[in-house]
Scaffold this active site. Structure first.
Site, mmCIF file in Angstrom:
data_model
loop_
_atom_site.group_PDB
_atom_site.id
_atom_site.type_symbol
_atom_site.label_atom_id
_atom_site.label_comp_id
_atom_site.label_asym_id
_atom_site.label_seq_id
_atom_site.Cartn_x
_atom_site.Cartn_y
_atom_site.Cartn_z
ATOM 1 N N HIS A 307 -81.327 83.791 -30.171
ATOM 2 C CA HIS A 307 -81.630 83.127 -31.619
ATOM 3 C C HIS A 307 -80.438 83.275 -32.262
ATOM 4 O O HIS A 307 -79.697 84.343 -32.142
ATOM 5 C CB HIS A 307 -83.079 84.001 -32.345
ATOM 6 C CG HIS A 307 -83.265 83.560 -33.488
ATOM 7 N ND1 HIS A 307 -82.577 83.143 -34.627
ATOM 8 C CD2 HIS A 307 -84.479 82.401 -33.263
ATOM 9 C CE1 HIS A 307 -83.444 82.188 -35.417
ATOM 10 N NE2 HIS A 307 -84.475 81.835 -34.878
ATOM 11 N N ASP A 364 -90.923 81.108 -29.442
ATOM 12 C CA ASP A 364 -91.299 80.146 -28.483
ATOM 13 C C ASP A 364 -91.687 80.814 -27.361
ATOM 14 O O ASP A 364 -92.138 80.078 -26.314
ATOM 15 C CB ASP A 364 -90.174 79.041 -28.417
ATOM 16 C CG ASP A 364 -89.949 78.005 -29.471
ATOM 17 O OD1 ASP A 364 -90.945 77.764 -30.053
ATOM 18 O OD2 ASP A 364 -88.868 78.048 -29.883
HETATM 19 N N1 CMC Z 1 -79.968 81.949 -21.857
HETATM 20 C C1 CMC Z 1 -78.765 82.486 -21.229
HETATM 21 N N2 CMC Z 1 -77.557 82.647 -21.992
HETATM 22 C C2 CMC Z 1 -77.815 82.604 -23.383
HETATM 23 C C3 CMC Z 1 -79.162 82.211 -24.108
HETATM 24 C C4 CMC Z 1 -80.067 81.819 -23.330
HETATM 25 N N3 CMC Z 1 -81.334 81.795 -23.656
HETATM 26 N N4 CMC Z 1 -79.090 82.197 -25.376
HETATM 27 C C5 CMC Z 1 -77.729 82.606 -25.532
HETATM 28 N N5 CMC Z 1 -77.048 82.817 -24.449
HETATM 29 C C6 CMC Z 1 -75.535 83.133 -24.379
HETATM 30 C C7 CMC Z 1 -74.625 82.071 -24.399
HETATM 31 O O1 CMC Z 1 -74.246 81.536 -23.233
HETATM 32 C C8 CMC Z 1 -73.552 82.682 -25.237
HETATM 33 O O2 CMC Z 1 -72.835 83.534 -24.099
HETATM 34 P P1 CMC Z 1 -71.143 83.735 -24.364
HETATM 35 O O3 CMC Z 1 -71.058 84.651 -25.421
HETATM 36 O O4 CMC Z 1 -70.902 84.473 -22.857
HETATM 37 O O5 CMC Z 1 -70.671 82.456 -24.249
HETATM 38 C C9 CMC Z 1 -74.067 83.869 -25.986
HETATM 39 O O6 CMC Z 1 -75.403 84.009 -25.537
HETATM 40 C C10 CMC Z 1 -74.366 83.571 -27.427
HETATM 41 O O7 CMC Z 1 -75.017 82.154 -27.480
HETATM 42 P P2 CMC Z 1 -75.017 81.177 -28.418
HETATM 43 O O8 CMC Z 1 -75.052 79.731 -27.613
HETATM 44 O O9 CMC Z 1 -73.468 80.996 -28.969
HETATM 45 O O10 CMC Z 1 -75.712 81.411 -29.850
HETATM 46 P P3 CMC Z 1 -76.253 80.406 -30.800
HETATM 47 O O11 CMC Z 1 -76.457 81.290 -31.969
HETATM 48 O O12 CMC Z 1 -75.268 79.211 -30.968
HETATM 49 O O13 CMC Z 1 -77.677 79.909 -30.155
HETATM 50 C C11 CMC Z 1 -79.765 79.399 -29.384
HETATM 51 C C12 CMC Z 1 -79.042 80.059 -30.314
HETATM 52 C C13 CMC Z 1 -81.119 79.729 -29.793
HETATM 53 C C14 CMC Z 1 -79.789 77.870 -29.520
HETATM 54 C C15 CMC Z 1 -79.633 80.035 -28.049
HETATM 55 O O14 CMC Z 1 -79.909 81.538 -27.841
HETATM 56 C C16 CMC Z 1 -80.401 79.216 -26.858
HETATM 57 O O15 CMC Z 1 -80.102 78.129 -26.358
HETATM 58 N N6 CMC Z 1 -81.774 79.696 -26.556
HETATM 59 C C17 CMC Z 1 -82.616 79.162 -25.668
HETATM 60 C C18 CMC Z 1 -83.305 77.992 -26.339
HETATM 61 C C19 CMC Z 1 -84.482 78.600 -27.405
HETATM 62 O O16 CMC Z 1 -85.370 79.598 -26.904
HETATM 63 N N7 CMC Z 1 -84.522 78.171 -28.612
HETATM 64 C C20 CMC Z 1 -85.576 78.491 -29.781
HETATM 65 C C21 CMC Z 1 -84.895 79.381 -30.440
HETATM 66 S S1 CMC Z 1 -86.346 80.067 -31.895
HETATM 67 C C22 CMC Z 1 -87.049 78.595 -32.447
HETATM 68 C C23 CMC Z 1 -86.489 78.217 -33.520
HETATM 69 O O17 CMC Z 1 -86.406 78.540 -34.710
HETATM 70 O O18 CMC Z 1 -85.577 77.222 -33.439
#
Ligand code: CMC
Length: 430
Positions: A307, A364
Protein backbone atom coordinates in the site's frame (compact mmCIF):
# COMPACT_ATOMS: atom_id res chain seq x y z
CA UNK A 1 8.03 22.85 16.12
CA UNK A 2 9.50 25.31 13.64
CA UNK A 3 6.81 27.40 11.97
CA UNK A 4 8.71 27.72 8.71
CA UNK A 5 11.21 25.81 6.59
CA UNK A 6 14.21 27.33 4.84
CA UNK A 7 15.01 26.65 1.22
CA UNK A 8 18.27 27.78 -0.27
CA UNK A 9 18.48 28.17 -4.07
CA UNK A 10 21.37 29.76 -5.91
CA UNK A 11 22.58 31.55 -2.79
CA UNK A 12 19.18 32.96 -1.89
CA UNK A 13 17.22 31.72 1.12
CA UNK A 14 13.44 31.49 1.09
CA UNK A 15 11.20 30.75 4.05
CA UNK A 16 8.23 28.47 3.55
CA UNK A 17 5.41 28.24 6.10
CA UNK A 18 4.86 24.96 7.92
CA UNK A 19 1.33 23.91 8.71
CA UNK A 20 0.28 21.14 11.10
CA UNK A 21 -2.82 18.97 11.04
CA UNK A 22 -4.85 18.11 14.16
CA UNK A 23 -3.12 14.72 14.47
CA UNK A 24 0.35 16.23 14.16
CA UNK A 25 0.99 15.76 10.41
CA UNK A 26 3.39 18.43 9.22
CA UNK A 27 3.47 19.99 5.78
CA UNK A 28 5.66 22.56 4.08
CA UNK A 29 3.33 24.98 2.36
CA UNK A 30 4.70 25.55 -1.15
CA UNK A 31 1.69 27.27 -2.60
CA UNK A 32 3.74 30.42 -3.35
CA UNK A 33 6.94 28.61 -4.32
CA UNK A 34 6.77 29.23 -8.06
CA UNK A 35 5.82 32.87 -7.63
CA UNK A 36 8.64 33.51 -5.16
CA UNK A 37 11.44 31.33 -6.52
CA UNK A 38 10.62 30.47 -10.16
CA UNK A 39 10.96 26.77 -9.26
CA UNK A 40 8.34 24.04 -9.22
CA UNK A 41 8.55 20.74 -7.30
CA UNK A 42 8.62 17.37 -9.07
CA UNK A 43 6.71 14.57 -7.37
CA UNK A 44 5.38 12.00 -9.83
CA UNK A 45 2.76 9.77 -8.24
CA UNK A 46 2.28 12.54 -5.62
CA UNK A 47 4.31 10.52 -3.11
CA UNK A 48 4.92 13.60 -0.94
CA UNK A 49 2.33 16.06 -2.11
CA UNK A 50 -0.66 17.15 -0.06
CA UNK A 51 -3.35 18.20 -2.54
CA UNK A 52 -5.85 19.61 -0.04
CA UNK A 53 -6.70 20.29 3.56
CA UNK A 54 -9.44 17.93 4.68
CA UNK A 55 -11.33 17.02 7.84
CA UNK A 56 -13.04 13.84 6.66
CA UNK A 57 -10.66 10.90 7.10
CA UNK A 58 -7.48 10.43 9.06
CA UNK A 59 -5.06 7.62 8.48
CA UNK A 60 -1.70 6.84 9.99
CA UNK A 61 0.07 4.37 7.73
CA UNK A 62 2.85 3.58 10.20
CA UNK A 63 0.50 2.74 13.06
CA UNK A 64 -2.30 1.23 10.96
CA UNK A 65 -4.92 3.75 12.12
CA UNK A 66 -7.99 4.73 10.09
CA UNK A 67 -10.67 7.12 11.41
CA UNK A 68 -13.71 8.65 9.72
CA UNK A 69 -14.53 12.07 11.21
CA UNK A 70 -12.55 11.09 14.31
CA UNK A 71 -14.23 7.71 14.89
CA UNK A 72 -12.15 4.51 14.73
CA UNK A 73 -12.98 2.29 11.77
CA UNK A 74 -13.13 -0.70 14.15
CA UNK A 75 -15.94 0.90 16.21
CA UNK A 76 -17.89 1.94 13.15
CA UNK A 77 -17.57 -1.47 11.48
CA UNK A 78 -18.75 -3.23 14.65
CA UNK A 79 -21.65 -0.98 15.55
CA UNK A 80 -23.11 0.87 12.59
CA UNK A 81 -25.22 0.49 9.51
CA UNK A 82 -23.46 1.51 6.30
CA UNK A 83 -26.01 4.25 5.80
CA UNK A 84 -25.23 5.63 9.27
CA UNK A 85 -21.52 5.79 8.40
CA UNK A 86 -22.36 7.36 5.05
CA UNK A 87 -24.27 10.06 6.93
CA UNK A 88 -21.31 10.57 9.26
CA UNK A 89 -18.86 10.92 6.40
CA UNK A 90 -21.13 13.23 4.45
CA UNK A 91 -22.34 15.38 7.33
CA UNK A 92 -19.51 15.28 9.83
CA UNK A 93 -21.56 13.90 12.74
CA UNK A 94 -23.27 10.60 13.46
CA UNK A 95 -27.02 10.91 12.88
CA UNK A 96 -29.41 10.85 15.82
CA UNK A 97 -32.40 8.52 15.63
CA UNK A 98 -34.65 10.94 13.72
CA UNK A 99 -31.95 11.98 11.29
CA UNK A 100 -31.16 8.36 10.51
CA UNK A 101 -34.83 7.55 9.98
CA UNK A 102 -35.17 10.48 7.57
CA UNK A 103 -32.06 9.39 5.73
CA UNK A 104 -33.39 5.82 5.43
CA UNK A 105 -36.68 7.19 4.10
CA UNK A 106 -34.77 9.10 1.45
CA UNK A 107 -32.79 6.03 0.50
CA UNK A 108 -36.14 4.37 -0.18
CA UNK A 109 -37.59 7.46 -1.90
CA UNK A 110 -34.71 7.68 -4.39
CA UNK A 111 -34.11 3.98 -5.00
CA UNK A 112 -35.78 3.75 -8.41
CA UNK A 113 -34.06 4.87 -11.57
CA UNK A 114 -35.89 6.55 -14.44
CA UNK A 115 -37.42 3.85 -16.66
CA UNK A 116 -35.76 5.38 -19.72
CA UNK A 117 -32.37 4.71 -18.17
CA UNK A 118 -33.17 1.02 -18.18
CA UNK A 119 -33.05 0.95 -21.98
CA UNK A 120 -29.38 1.86 -21.77
CA UNK A 121 -28.64 -1.48 -20.16
CA UNK A 122 -30.06 -3.32 -23.19
CA UNK A 123 -27.44 -1.95 -25.52
CA UNK A 124 -24.24 -2.97 -23.79
CA UNK A 125 -22.67 -6.09 -25.26
CA UNK A 126 -23.42 -9.20 -23.17
CA UNK A 127 -19.93 -9.41 -21.68
CA UNK A 128 -19.55 -5.70 -20.96
CA UNK A 129 -17.61 -4.97 -17.80
CA UNK A 130 -19.89 -3.95 -14.92
CA UNK A 131 -17.41 -1.15 -14.09
CA UNK A 132 -17.81 0.42 -17.52
CA UNK A 133 -21.59 0.10 -17.20
CA UNK A 134 -21.47 1.69 -13.76
CA UNK A 135 -19.41 4.68 -14.85
CA UNK A 136 -21.61 5.23 -17.92
CA UNK A 137 -24.82 5.06 -15.95
CA UNK A 138 -23.57 7.30 -13.13
CA UNK A 139 -22.44 9.87 -15.71
CA UNK A 140 -25.81 9.80 -17.42
CA UNK A 141 -27.70 10.43 -14.17
CA UNK A 142 -26.94 14.05 -14.95
CA UNK A 143 -29.21 13.86 -18.00
CA UNK A 144 -32.10 12.50 -15.99
CA UNK A 145 -31.62 14.42 -12.74
CA UNK A 146 -29.85 17.66 -13.74
CA UNK A 147 -31.06 19.64 -10.71
CA UNK A 148 -28.47 19.54 -7.99
CA UNK A 149 -30.07 21.43 -5.09
CA UNK A 150 -33.67 21.76 -6.14
CA UNK A 151 -35.25 21.09 -2.74
CA UNK A 152 -34.62 22.41 0.72
CA UNK A 153 -31.56 20.75 2.03
CA UNK A 154 -33.03 18.39 4.63
CA UNK A 155 -29.76 17.40 6.27
CA UNK A 156 -27.73 20.55 6.65
CA UNK A 157 -24.96 20.31 4.09
CA UNK A 158 -26.16 17.18 2.40
CA UNK A 159 -28.03 17.83 -0.80
CA UNK A 160 -30.84 15.86 -2.36
CA UNK A 161 -28.50 15.03 -5.25
CA UNK A 162 -26.24 13.31 -2.74
CA UNK A 163 -29.00 11.15 -1.28
CA UNK A 164 -30.21 10.40 -4.78
CA UNK A 165 -26.81 9.23 -5.98
CA UNK A 166 -26.15 7.15 -2.88
CA UNK A 167 -29.44 5.36 -3.29
CA UNK A 168 -29.53 4.98 -7.07
CA UNK A 169 -26.01 3.65 -7.46
CA UNK A 170 -26.94 0.38 -5.77
CA UNK A 171 -29.95 -0.01 -8.09
CA UNK A 172 -27.70 0.63 -11.07
CA UNK A 173 -25.11 -1.88 -9.80
CA UNK A 174 -27.72 -4.60 -9.24
CA UNK A 175 -29.45 -3.93 -12.58
CA UNK A 176 -26.15 -4.15 -14.43
CA UNK A 177 -25.61 -7.60 -12.92
CA UNK A 178 -29.11 -8.82 -13.78
CA UNK A 179 -28.72 -7.56 -17.34
CA UNK A 180 -25.32 -9.22 -17.66
CA UNK A 181 -26.84 -12.61 -16.86
CA UNK A 182 -29.96 -11.96 -18.92
CA UNK A 183 -32.36 -12.11 -15.97
CA UNK A 184 -35.36 -9.88 -15.41
CA UNK A 185 -34.70 -6.86 -13.22
CA UNK A 186 -35.76 -6.87 -9.59
CA UNK A 187 -36.99 -3.45 -8.49
CA UNK A 188 -36.15 -1.91 -5.10
CA UNK A 189 -38.36 -3.04 -2.23
CA UNK A 190 -39.28 -0.29 0.23
CA UNK A 191 -39.58 -2.78 3.10
CA UNK A 192 -35.88 -3.61 2.96
CA UNK A 193 -32.95 -1.66 4.33
CA UNK A 194 -30.10 -0.38 2.15
CA UNK A 195 -27.95 -3.52 2.16
CA UNK A 196 -30.86 -5.99 2.13
CA UNK A 197 -32.38 -4.14 -0.80
CA UNK A 198 -29.18 -4.43 -2.78
CA UNK A 199 -28.88 -8.16 -2.07
CA UNK A 200 -32.50 -8.69 -3.03
CA UNK A 201 -32.12 -6.80 -6.32
CA UNK A 202 -29.03 -8.90 -7.09
CA UNK A 203 -30.29 -12.34 -6.20
CA UNK A 204 -34.08 -12.52 -6.10
CA UNK A 205 -35.63 -14.38 -9.06
CA UNK A 206 -39.20 -15.02 -10.25
CA UNK A 207 -40.46 -18.08 -8.36
CA UNK A 208 -37.16 -18.45 -6.47
CA UNK A 209 -37.38 -15.88 -3.70
CA UNK A 210 -34.06 -14.85 -2.23
CA UNK A 211 -33.83 -15.37 1.52
CA UNK A 212 -31.57 -12.70 3.00
CA UNK A 213 -29.36 -14.37 5.59
CA UNK A 214 -28.42 -12.00 8.43
CA UNK A 215 -24.77 -13.13 8.23
CA UNK A 216 -24.65 -12.17 4.57
CA UNK A 217 -26.24 -8.75 5.12
CA UNK A 218 -23.98 -8.11 8.09
CA UNK A 219 -20.80 -9.06 6.21
CA UNK A 220 -21.73 -6.85 3.29
CA UNK A 221 -22.63 -3.99 5.63
CA UNK A 222 -19.17 -4.25 7.19
CA UNK A 223 -17.40 -4.38 3.85
CA UNK A 224 -19.21 -1.27 2.62
CA UNK A 225 -18.27 0.60 5.81
CA UNK A 226 -14.62 -0.40 5.45
CA UNK A 227 -14.53 1.00 1.93
CA UNK A 228 -16.47 4.20 2.64
CA UNK A 229 -13.53 6.61 2.45
CA UNK A 230 -9.76 6.52 2.32
CA UNK A 231 -8.68 10.13 1.93
CA UNK A 232 -6.70 11.24 -1.15
CA UNK A 233 -6.26 7.96 -3.08
CA UNK A 234 -6.26 7.74 -6.88
CA UNK A 235 -10.03 7.66 -7.42
CA UNK A 236 -10.84 10.29 -4.78
CA UNK A 237 -8.20 12.62 -6.16
CA UNK A 238 -9.74 12.06 -9.61
CA UNK A 239 -13.17 13.02 -8.28
CA UNK A 240 -11.72 16.20 -6.78
CA UNK A 241 -9.75 17.01 -9.92
CA UNK A 242 -12.75 16.67 -12.23
CA UNK A 243 -14.87 18.68 -9.79
CA UNK A 244 -12.22 21.39 -9.54
CA UNK A 245 -12.90 22.30 -13.18
CA UNK A 246 -16.57 22.81 -12.32
CA UNK A 247 -17.60 19.32 -13.46
CA UNK A 248 -20.94 18.23 -11.99
CA UNK A 249 -21.20 15.67 -9.18
CA UNK A 250 -22.21 12.78 -11.45
CA UNK A 251 -19.44 13.46 -13.96
CA UNK A 252 -16.88 13.63 -11.16
CA UNK A 253 -18.05 10.38 -9.53
CA UNK A 254 -18.20 8.64 -12.88
CA UNK A 255 -14.55 9.59 -13.39
CA UNK A 256 -13.81 8.24 -9.91
CA UNK A 257 -15.37 4.89 -10.86
CA UNK A 258 -13.04 4.68 -13.85
CA UNK A 259 -10.00 5.56 -11.74
CA UNK A 260 -10.94 2.86 -9.23
CA UNK A 261 -11.15 0.21 -11.94
CA UNK A 262 -7.39 -0.37 -12.33
CA UNK A 263 -5.80 -3.46 -10.74
CA UNK A 264 -3.40 -1.38 -8.65
CA UNK A 265 -6.38 0.33 -7.00
CA UNK A 266 -9.94 -1.04 -6.55
CA UNK A 267 -9.52 -3.62 -9.30
CA UNK A 268 -7.11 -5.45 -6.99
CA UNK A 269 -9.98 -7.31 -5.27
CA UNK A 270 -10.81 -9.07 -8.55
CA UNK A 271 -7.11 -9.55 -9.35
CA UNK A 272 -6.56 -11.22 -5.94
CA UNK A 273 -9.17 -13.90 -6.53
CA UNK A 274 -7.89 -14.50 -10.06
CA UNK A 275 -4.37 -14.84 -8.65
CA UNK A 276 -5.50 -17.27 -5.91
CA UNK A 277 -7.34 -19.32 -8.55
CA UNK A 278 -4.16 -19.39 -10.62
CA UNK A 279 -2.10 -20.66 -7.68
CA UNK A 280 -4.76 -23.27 -6.89
CA UNK A 281 -4.91 -24.47 -10.49
CA UNK A 282 -1.12 -24.58 -10.61
CA UNK A 283 -0.91 -27.26 -7.89
CA UNK A 284 -0.45 -24.63 -5.19
CA UNK A 285 2.94 -23.66 -6.55
CA UNK A 286 3.40 -20.72 -4.15
CA UNK A 287 7.13 -20.51 -4.77
CA UNK A 288 6.59 -19.88 -8.47
CA UNK A 289 4.29 -16.89 -7.90
CA UNK A 290 6.35 -15.44 -5.07
CA UNK A 291 9.43 -15.74 -7.29
CA UNK A 292 7.60 -13.99 -10.14
CA UNK A 293 6.45 -11.19 -7.82
CA UNK A 294 10.04 -10.58 -6.71
CA UNK A 295 11.47 -10.67 -10.24
CA UNK A 296 11.99 -7.10 -11.48
CA UNK A 297 11.79 -8.29 -15.09
CA UNK A 298 8.36 -9.80 -14.55
CA UNK A 299 5.38 -7.41 -14.34
CA UNK A 300 3.52 -9.85 -12.04
CA UNK A 301 2.81 -8.57 -8.52
CA UNK A 302 1.10 -10.24 -5.60
CA UNK A 303 -2.29 -8.55 -5.74
CA UNK A 304 -3.65 -7.60 -2.34
CA UNK A 305 -0.21 -6.85 -0.87
CA UNK A 306 1.38 -3.48 -0.35
CA UNK A 307 0.00 0.00 0.00
CA UNK A 308 1.22 3.50 -0.74
CA UNK A 309 0.36 4.70 2.74
CA UNK A 310 0.18 1.68 5.07
CA UNK A 311 3.56 0.36 6.06
CA UNK A 312 2.03 -2.11 8.47
CA UNK A 313 -1.09 -4.31 8.36
CA UNK A 314 -3.96 -2.38 6.74
CA UNK A 315 -6.51 -2.00 9.60
CA UNK A 316 -9.31 -2.76 7.15
CA UNK A 317 -7.64 -6.03 6.15
CA UNK A 318 -7.49 -7.09 9.81
CA UNK A 319 -11.26 -6.66 10.20
CA UNK A 320 -12.01 -8.27 6.84
CA UNK A 321 -9.84 -11.29 7.63
CA UNK A 322 -11.81 -11.94 10.81
CA UNK A 323 -15.13 -11.32 9.05
CA UNK A 324 -14.09 -13.75 6.34
CA UNK A 325 -13.58 -16.59 8.85
CA UNK A 326 -16.89 -15.76 10.48
CA UNK A 327 -18.95 -15.62 7.27
CA UNK A 328 -17.54 -18.79 5.78
CA UNK A 329 -18.19 -20.65 9.04
CA UNK A 330 -21.71 -19.24 9.40
CA UNK A 331 -22.61 -20.06 5.82
CA UNK A 332 -20.84 -23.43 6.01
CA UNK A 333 -18.89 -22.55 2.89
CA UNK A 334 -15.60 -24.30 2.30
CA UNK A 335 -13.51 -22.31 -0.10
CA UNK A 336 -10.09 -23.68 -1.00
CA UNK A 337 -9.08 -20.14 -1.95
CA UNK A 338 -9.21 -19.16 1.73
CA UNK A 339 -6.55 -21.77 2.52
CA UNK A 340 -4.47 -20.54 -0.41
CA UNK A 341 -4.81 -16.96 0.83
CA UNK A 342 -3.81 -17.90 4.38
CA UNK A 343 -0.79 -19.86 3.22
CA UNK A 344 0.31 -17.11 0.84
CA UNK A 345 0.06 -14.54 3.63
CA UNK A 346 2.06 -16.84 5.94
CA UNK A 347 4.83 -17.33 3.37
CA UNK A 348 4.99 -13.65 2.49
CA UNK A 349 5.15 -12.65 6.16
CA UNK A 350 8.36 -14.71 6.50
CA UNK A 351 10.00 -13.55 3.29
CA UNK A 352 12.70 -10.87 3.51
CA UNK A 353 11.68 -9.25 0.20
CA UNK A 354 8.21 -8.47 1.53
CA UNK A 355 9.34 -7.75 5.11
CA UNK A 356 11.98 -5.23 4.01
CA UNK A 357 9.46 -3.40 1.81
CA UNK A 358 6.67 -3.43 4.42
CA UNK A 359 4.33 -5.32 2.12
CA UNK A 360 1.33 -6.53 4.14
CA UNK A 361 -2.14 -7.65 3.05
CA UNK A 362 -4.35 -4.70 2.13
CA UNK A 363 -8.13 -4.23 2.08
CA UNK A 364 -8.46 -6.21 -1.15
CA UNK A 365 -6.73 -9.38 -0.02
CA UNK A 366 -9.57 -11.11 1.83
CA UNK A 367 -12.60 -9.12 0.65
CA UNK A 368 -13.01 -11.14 -2.57
CA UNK A 369 -13.33 -14.37 -0.61
CA UNK A 370 -16.28 -12.90 1.29
CA UNK A 371 -17.87 -11.63 -1.93
CA UNK A 372 -17.53 -15.13 -3.41
CA UNK A 373 -19.08 -16.71 -0.33
CA UNK A 374 -22.12 -14.44 -0.55
CA UNK A 375 -22.57 -15.08 -4.27
CA UNK A 376 -21.17 -11.90 -5.85
CA UNK A 377 -19.52 -12.77 -9.19
CA UNK A 378 -15.85 -11.90 -9.59
CA UNK A 379 -16.40 -9.23 -12.23
CA UNK A 380 -18.65 -7.34 -9.80
CA UNK A 381 -16.05 -7.11 -6.99
CA UNK A 382 -14.77 -3.69 -7.99
CA UNK A 383 -18.35 -2.45 -8.37
CA UNK A 384 -18.80 -3.44 -4.71
CA UNK A 385 -15.78 -1.33 -3.81
CA UNK A 386 -17.32 1.60 -5.72
CA UNK A 387 -20.63 1.13 -3.91
CA UNK A 388 -18.84 1.40 -0.59
CA UNK A 389 -16.70 4.35 -1.67
CA UNK A 390 -19.61 6.53 -2.79
CA UNK A 391 -20.04 8.44 0.51
CA UNK A 392 -16.34 9.26 0.57
CA UNK A 393 -16.25 10.47 -3.01
CA UNK A 394 -19.29 12.68 -2.49
CA UNK A 395 -18.03 14.09 0.81
CA UNK A 396 -14.63 14.88 -0.70
CA UNK A 397 -16.30 16.51 -3.70
CA UNK A 398 -18.51 18.62 -1.41
CA UNK A 399 -15.54 19.60 0.73
CA UNK A 400 -13.59 20.63 -2.35
CA UNK A 401 -16.52 22.73 -3.60
CA UNK A 402 -16.85 24.53 -0.28
CA UNK A 403 -13.15 25.34 -0.02
CA UNK A 404 -12.74 29.07 -0.73
CA UNK A 405 -9.09 28.55 -1.74
CA UNK A 406 -9.89 25.77 -4.20
CA UNK A 407 -8.39 26.30 -7.62
CA UNK A 408 -8.68 24.20 -10.72
CA UNK A 409 -6.35 21.19 -10.37
CA UNK A 410 -3.51 21.79 -12.77
CA UNK A 411 -0.07 20.27 -12.08
CA UNK A 412 3.13 21.45 -13.74
CA UNK A 413 5.75 19.39 -15.54
CA UNK A 414 9.44 19.38 -16.29
CA UNK A 415 9.66 19.37 -20.08
CA UNK A 416 12.45 17.25 -21.61
CA UNK A 417 11.42 17.23 -25.29
CA UNK A 418 12.89 19.22 -28.20
CA UNK A 419 13.38 22.90 -27.80
CA UNK A 420 11.82 25.00 -30.59
CA UNK A 421 13.07 23.88 -34.04
CA UNK A 422 12.52 24.77 -37.65
CA UNK A 423 9.35 23.38 -39.29
CA UNK A 424 10.02 20.83 -42.08
CA UNK A 425 7.65 20.97 -45.10
CA UNK A 426 6.25 17.58 -46.25
CA UNK A 427 8.43 17.31 -49.37
CA UNK A 428 11.62 17.65 -47.28
CA UNK A 429 10.74 15.04 -44.62
CA UNK A 430 12.68 11.75 -44.57
N1 CMC B 1 4.14 -7.54 -5.05
C1 CMC B 1 5.48 -7.50 -5.23
N2 CMC B 1 6.25 -6.42 -5.02
C2 CMC B 1 5.63 -5.31 -4.61
C3 CMC B 1 4.22 -5.25 -4.41
C4 CMC B 1 3.49 -6.43 -4.64
N3 CMC B 1 2.16 -6.44 -4.45
N4 CMC B 1 3.89 -4.01 -4.02
C5 CMC B 1 5.01 -3.30 -3.99
N5 CMC B 1 6.07 -4.08 -4.34
C6 CMC B 1 7.49 -3.68 -4.33
C7 CMC B 1 7.83 -2.85 -5.56
O1 CMC B 1 8.27 -3.65 -6.63
C8 CMC B 1 8.91 -1.94 -5.02
O2 CMC B 1 10.11 -2.71 -4.94
P1 CMC B 1 11.53 -1.96 -5.13
O3 CMC B 1 11.66 -1.00 -4.00
O4 CMC B 1 12.53 -3.06 -5.10
O5 CMC B 1 11.47 -1.28 -6.46
C9 CMC B 1 8.46 -1.67 -3.58
O6 CMC B 1 7.69 -2.83 -3.21
C10 CMC B 1 7.62 -0.41 -3.42
O7 CMC B 1 6.53 -0.51 -4.33
P2 CMC B 1 5.95 0.72 -5.14
O8 CMC B 1 5.28 0.19 -6.36
O9 CMC B 1 7.02 1.74 -5.33
O10 CMC B 1 4.89 1.27 -4.09
P3 CMC B 1 3.68 2.20 -4.41
O11 CMC B 1 3.35 2.90 -3.15
O12 CMC B 1 3.94 3.03 -5.63
O13 CMC B 1 2.50 1.17 -4.81
C11 CMC B 1 0.70 -0.34 -4.66
C12 CMC B 1 1.49 0.78 -3.96
C13 CMC B 1 -0.56 -0.63 -3.84
C14 CMC B 1 0.26 0.14 -6.03
C15 CMC B 1 1.59 -1.60 -4.76
O14 CMC B 1 1.94 -2.05 -3.48
C16 CMC B 1 0.91 -2.70 -5.55
O15 CMC B 1 1.02 -2.73 -6.78
N6 CMC B 1 0.18 -3.67 -4.87
C17 CMC B 1 -0.56 -4.68 -5.57
C18 CMC B 1 -1.90 -4.11 -6.04
C19 CMC B 1 -2.87 -3.91 -4.90
O16 CMC B 1 -3.07 -4.79 -4.05
N7 CMC B 1 -3.54 -2.74 -4.88
C20 CMC B 1 -4.56 -2.43 -3.90
C21 CMC B 1 -4.13 -1.35 -2.94
S1 CMC B 1 -5.28 -1.19 -1.55
C22 CMC B 1 -6.76 -0.63 -2.27
C23 CMC B 1 -6.70 0.80 -2.62
O17 CMC B 1 -6.96 1.63 -1.76
O18 CMC B 1 -6.36 1.12 -3.78
Amino acid sequence: MADFAKLSIEGQTYTLPIIEGTAGQKAIDIRNLLKETGYITLDSGYMNTGSCISNITYLDGAKGILDYRGYAIEDLADNCFFIEVAYLILNGELPNFDQLEQFKRDMRRFALIHEDMIHFFDHFPPNASPMSILSTMVGTLHNFYPEMDEEDDPYGGLTVATARLLSKIRTIAAFSYKKSIGHPLVYPNAKLNYVQNFLNMMFDRPNIPYIIKPEVASALNKLLILHADHEQNCSTSTVRLVGSAGGNLYASISAGVNALWGPLHGGANQAVVEMLELIYADDRDFDKYIRKAKDKNDPFRLSGFGHRVYKTFDPRAKIIKEACDHVLRALEVEDPLLDIARELEERVSNDDYFISRNLYPNVDFYSGIIYRAIGIPTNMFTVMFALGRIPGWIAQWNEMKQDQDQKIGRPRQVYTGYTRRKFIPMHQRA
